[in-house]
Design a protein around this motif. Structure first.
Motif, PDB file in Angstrom:
ATOM      1  N   VAL A   1       0.838  -1.203   0.000  1.00 47.75           N
ATOM      2  CA  VAL A   1       0.000   0.000   0.000  1.00 47.75           C
ATOM      3  C   VAL A   1       0.870   1.249   0.000  1.00 47.75           C
ATOM      4  O   VAL A   1       0.582   2.235  -0.695  1.00 47.75           O
ATOM      5  N   LEU A   2       1.953   1.225   0.777  1.00 49.24           N
ATOM      6  CA  LEU A   2       2.861   2.370   0.819  1.00 49.24           C
ATOM      7  C   LEU A   2       3.433   2.656  -0.565  1.00 49.24           C
ATOM      8  O   LEU A   2       3.511   3.810  -1.010  1.00 49.24           O
ATOM      9  N   LEU A   3       3.819   1.604  -1.299  1.00 51.32           N
ATOM     10  CA  LEU A   3       4.405   1.772  -2.633  1.00 51.32           C
ATOM     11  C   LEU A   3       3.362   2.202  -3.667  1.00 51.32           C
ATOM     12  O   LEU A   3       3.592   3.129  -4.450  1.00 51.32           O
ATOM     13  N   TYR A   4       2.211   1.525  -3.673  1.00 46.45           N
ATOM     14  CA  TYR A   4       1.171   1.877  -4.645  1.00 46.45           C
ATOM     15  C   TYR A   4       0.688   3.306  -4.436  1.00 46.45           C
ATOM     16  O   TYR A   4       0.466   4.060  -5.390  1.00 46.45           O
ATOM     17  N   THR A   5       0.499   3.703  -3.173  1.00 49.91           N
ATOM     18  CA  THR A   5       0.038   5.056  -2.885  1.00 49.91           C
ATOM     19  C   THR A   5       1.062   6.095  -3.321  1.00 49.91           C
ATOM     20  O   THR A   5       0.715   7.150  -3.849  1.00 49.91           O
ATOM     21  N   ALA A   6       2.341   5.789  -3.096  1.00 47.60           N
ATOM     22  CA  ALA A   6       3.403   6.727  -3.476  1.00 47.60           C
ATOM     23  C   ALA A   6       3.493   6.890  -4.993  1.00 47.60           C
ATOM     24  O   ALA A   6       3.959   7.926  -5.481  1.00 47.60           O
ATOM     25  N   LEU A   7       3.063   5.880  -5.748  1.00 48.72           N
ATOM     26  CA  LEU A   7       3.142   5.948  -7.211  1.00 48.72           C
ATOM     27  C   LEU A   7       2.073   6.856  -7.820  1.00 48.72           C
ATOM     28  O   LEU A   7       2.229   7.319  -8.956  1.00 48.72           O
ATOM     29  N   ILE A   8       0.997   7.111  -7.104  1.00 48.66           N
ATOM     30  CA  ILE A   8      -0.129   7.863  -7.688  1.00 48.66           C
ATOM     31  C   ILE A   8       0.311   9.248  -8.154  1.00 48.66           C
ATOM     32  O   ILE A   8       0.024   9.657  -9.285  1.00 48.66           O
ATOM     33  N   ALA A   9       1.016   9.991  -7.288  1.00 42.41           N
ATOM     34  CA  ALA A   9       1.372  11.381  -7.634  1.00 42.41           C
ATOM     35  C   ALA A   9       2.278  11.472  -8.860  1.00 42.41           C
ATOM     36  O   ALA A   9       1.974  12.232  -9.791  1.00 42.41           O
TER      37      ALA A   9
ATOM     38  N   ALA B   1      -4.048   5.955 -16.480  1.00 40.51           N
ATOM     39  CA  ALA B   1      -4.469   4.561 -16.328  1.00 40.51           C
ATOM     40  C   ALA B   1      -3.614   3.864 -15.269  1.00 40.51           C
ATOM     41  O   ALA B   1      -4.128   3.097 -14.444  1.00 40.51           O
ATOM     42  N   ARG B   2      -2.322   4.145 -15.286  1.00 37.68           N
ATOM     43  CA  ARG B   2      -1.444   3.536 -14.283  1.00 37.68           C
ATOM     44  C   ARG B   2      -1.772   4.049 -12.887  1.00 37.68           C
ATOM     45  O   ARG B   2      -1.749   3.291 -11.912  1.00 37.68           O
ATOM     46  N   ALA B   3      -2.057   5.346 -12.775  1.00 41.34           N
ATOM     47  CA  ALA B   3      -2.401   5.912 -11.468  1.00 41.34           C
ATOM     48  C   ALA B   3      -3.678   5.275 -10.934  1.00 41.34           C
ATOM     49  O   ALA B   3      -3.766   4.916  -9.750  1.00 41.34           O
ATOM     50  N   ALA B   4      -4.670   5.109 -11.813  1.00 35.59           N
ATOM     51  CA  ALA B   4      -5.931   4.496 -11.392  1.00 35.59           C
ATOM     52  C   ALA B   4      -5.719   3.052 -10.969  1.00 35.59           C
ATOM     53  O   ALA B   4      -6.301   2.584  -9.976  1.00 35.59           O
ATOM     54  N   GLN B   5      -4.877   2.334 -11.708  1.00 37.33           N
ATOM     55  CA  GLN B   5      -4.603   0.932 -11.360  1.00 37.33           C
ATOM     56  C   GLN B   5      -3.897   0.839 -10.005  1.00 37.33           C
ATOM     57  O   GLN B   5      -4.227  -0.013  -9.175  1.00 37.33           O
ATOM     58  N   ALA B   6      -2.924   1.735  -9.774  1.00 35.86           N
ATOM     59  CA  ALA B   6      -2.222   1.743  -8.485  1.00 35.86           C
ATOM     60  C   ALA B   6      -3.201   2.020  -7.352  1.00 35.86           C
ATOM     61  O   ALA B   6      -3.145   1.390  -6.282  1.00 35.86           O
TER      62      ALA B   6
ATOM     63  N   ARG C   1      -7.144  11.838  -5.956  1.00 42.95           N
ATOM     64  CA  ARG C   1      -6.652  12.482  -7.176  1.00 42.95           C
ATOM     65  C   ARG C   1      -7.022  11.682  -8.415  1.00 42.95           C
ATOM     66  O   ARG C   1      -7.350  12.245  -9.465  1.00 42.95           O
ATOM     67  N   THR C   2      -6.987  10.352  -8.316  1.00 41.43           N
ATOM     68  CA  THR C   2      -7.366   9.545  -9.480  1.00 41.43           C
ATOM     69  C   THR C   2      -8.866   9.662  -9.746  1.00 41.43           C
ATOM     70  O   THR C   2      -9.304   9.655 -10.895  1.00 41.43           O
ATOM     71  N   LEU C   3      -9.655   9.762  -8.689  1.00 39.41           N
ATOM     72  CA  LEU C   3     -11.099   9.950  -8.877  1.00 39.41           C
ATOM     73  C   LEU C   3     -11.380  11.272  -9.573  1.00 39.41           C
ATOM     74  O   LEU C   3     -12.252  11.356 -10.452  1.00 39.41           O
ATOM     75  N   LEU C   4     -10.644  12.313  -9.192  1.00 36.52           N
ATOM     76  CA  LEU C   4     -10.834  13.613  -9.821  1.00 36.52           C
ATOM     77  C   LEU C   4     -10.480  13.551 -11.303  1.00 36.52           C
ATOM     78  O   LEU C   4     -11.175  14.132 -12.147  1.00 36.52           O
ATOM     79  N   ALA C   5      -9.422  12.834 -11.640  1.00 31.37           N
ATOM     80  CA  ALA C   5      -9.012  12.717 -13.041  1.00 31.37           C
ATOM     81  C   ALA C   5     -10.065  12.005 -13.874  1.00 31.37           C
ATOM     82  O   ALA C   5     -10.139  12.181 -15.083  1.00 31.37           O
ATOM     83  N   GLN C   6     -10.899  11.197 -13.206  1.00 36.71           N
ATOM     84  CA  GLN C   6     -11.981  10.496 -13.901  1.00 36.71           C
ATOM     85  C   GLN C   6     -13.278  11.300 -13.891  1.00 36.71           C
ATOM     86  O   GLN C   6     -14.329  10.804 -14.284  1.00 36.71           O
ATOM     87  N   GLY C   7     -13.196  12.555 -13.385  1.00 36.97           N
ATOM     88  CA  GLY C   7     -14.372  13.404 -13.349  1.00 36.97           C
ATOM     89  C   GLY C   7     -15.305  13.111 -12.200  1.00 36.97           C
ATOM     90  O   GLY C   7     -16.459  13.540 -12.195  1.00 36.97           O
ATOM     91  N   ARG C   8     -14.833  12.379 -11.196  1.00 37.68           N
ATOM     92  CA  ARG C   8     -15.667  11.971 -10.062  1.00 37.68           C
ATOM     93  C   ARG C   8     -15.331  12.844  -8.854  1.00 37.68           C
ATOM     94  O   ARG C   8     -14.812  12.386  -7.836  1.00 37.68           O
TER      95      ARG C   8
END
Length: 460
Positions: free
Chosen positions: A214-222, A231-236, A262-269
């Motif tokens: 979780v620490l790694l996946y969360t750090a990858l989002i930004a 797509a990668r951010a949403a998958q992470a 942030r990924t939800l915002l990028a999807q317009g949510r």
């Protein structure tokens, strides 16, 4: 079977030092207790054997050391390693105190505690505790706005843990810290490389540690979002959310919700993004983790700014900036200041926005919040262009473009190319404008991918 990779001479030297250390400890403890060599030896050994041990001529077996520890009234660990009884537990308790100080106070309060633990752990050869203390010092340096020093501390922590053969799962906080310093320096691809290669190492070794993952996946989002890899951010984010129920650290779960927003915002949510941030904020509020709570206000301000609710954005960003400033988290406070200046500019408050930007640029740079430094120049260009100072605006846009090309922040790069291209076209330099537009064509600017303001509307 594990192989000792140290050079042979070093192994022999370490073994000799250990014999000498055990010899000194046996002699010291025996004399402190007023015992003779015979009293320590009997009934299993002879006084002559104890004499050879104290002279450093022989390395006692584990069985012999346990006998000696019992006769000398100490623990086997204390006699064999020189570490006081319960030292590791004591250090971990002190680490927890330092972590609490960082969470509820500020870095200046926490740093001395981390430094003392690091020194004691090094003196007694406790690598995991020393590594954790160095990571804590790195976090303090980040809050204090010193990412270069923070990187050195994270690298030192990783080196200590690696040399001690500590599993990669325990090295993840240090690796994440290193990646964050590269993200702040605008080195987005290298930040992703560090995090992705660590995930590969975990998977290759079959180490399924939910908290580390979780620490790694969360750090990858930004960095993914800044690079336009939506797509990668949403998958992470999805992978992290799937693991969240298995994570016992509530602060880590809260950090996950903040990243997922942030990924939800990028999807317009936007509504779901704000709901995710509220969950994170409530968790941080309960835990009294003020810096992370400030980051939640910051992210909420970003969400409001992207959706055009400027009064709400201004309120949230002011709250975040005040909280970070009170904790002496100067680097983060400057980054929030840039986003607040954008909101103020969009409301026509250019004088206050310009003052904030000048203050922010004094604390930001190529290795300290590079994307926000570029954002400062973008805003100063907009303000200059609004008052008719085209040459000054062009200079700011060009500086921002150079910094964003180095960072590879796709959304911001597309936006600045549009702004500079429009200025060049309006001032009659059509070829230069076309060249600038071409740079931006390979990138995408969409909600959630830019540091400042809403993404440009799609052309009709």
């Amino acid at each position: 079977m594990a192989t000792d990779r140290r050079p042979r001479k070093r192994v022999e030297a370490d073994a000799a030092t250990e014999v000498e250390s055990v010899a000194r400890r046996v002699h010291r403890l025996r004399t402190e207790r007023g015992l003779t060599q015979r009293q320590v030896a009997e009934p299993a050994y002879t006084a002559a054997y104890i004499s050879t041990v104290e002279a450093g001529k022989v390395q006692p077996s584990e069985k012999a050391l346990r006998h000696l520890a019992e006769r000398l009234g100490c623990t086997y660990e204390e006699l064999s390693s020189g570490r006081p009884a319960h030292l590791a537990t004591d250090l971990r308790m002190r680490l927890a105190d330092a972590q609490r100080a960082l969470a509820t106070g500020d870095s200046e309060e926490a740093a001395p505690g981390y430094a003392a633990v690091a020194a004691d752990a090094e003196r007694h050869g406790l690598a995991p505790e020393r590594g954790a203390a160095l990571v804590g010092l790195g976090q303090c340096a980040l809050e204090a706005g010193e990412p270069v020093r923070a990187r050195g501390l994270f690298e030192a922590a990783e080196g200590v843990l690696t040399e001690a053969g500590v599993p990669v799962t325990q090295r993840v906080p240090a690796i994440r810290g290193r990646a964050l310093t590269h993200l702040l320096a605008g080195e987005l691809r290298y930040a992703c490389y560090l995090l992705e290669s660590t995930l590969d190492e975990l998977n290759a070794a079959g180490l399924r540690d939910p908290e580390a993952l979780v620490l790694l996946y969360t750090a990858l989002i930004a960095p993914y979002m800044d690079m336009g890899a939506h797509a990668r951010a949403a998958q992470a984010a999805e992978l992290a959310l799937a693991l969240a129920p298995e994570v016992s650290d509530p602060a880590l779960v809260a950090r996950l919700h903040r990243g997922v927003a942030r990924t939800l915002l990028a999807q317009g949510r936007a509504a779901e993004a704000d709901a995710s941030l509220l969950k994170a904020a409530e968790c941080y509020r309960q835990l009294q983790i003020r810096t992370e709570l400030a980051h939640c206000h910051w992210m909420r301000g970003y969400v409001f700014a992207q959706s055009g609710d400027l009064p709400q954005a201004e309120s949230a960003l002011r709250t975040a900036r005040e909280m970070l400033t009170s904790r002496h988290a100067t680097l983060y406070a400057h980054q929030v200041g840039v986003e607040l200046a954008d909101v103020l500019h969009r409301q026509g408050k250019d004088a206050e926005a310009e003052a904030l930007l000048e203050q922010a640029l004094a604390g930001l740079g190529a290795d300290k919040g590079a994307v926000h430094a570029a954002g400062s120049h973008r805003l100063l260009g907009l303000i200059a262009e609004r008052r008719g100072a085209d040459q000054q605006a062009e200079k700011h846009y060009a500086t921002a473009l150079s910094q964003l090309e180095h960072a590879g922040a796709a959304g911001d790069l597309a936006d600045i190319c549009r702004l500079l291209g429009d200025l060049l076209r309006r001032t009659g330099r059509i070829e230069a404008a076309l060249d600038t537009y071409r740079i931006g064509l390979g990138h995408q600017s969409a909600p959630g991918t830019t540091t400042l303001g809403p993404a440009p509307a799609k052309p009709f």
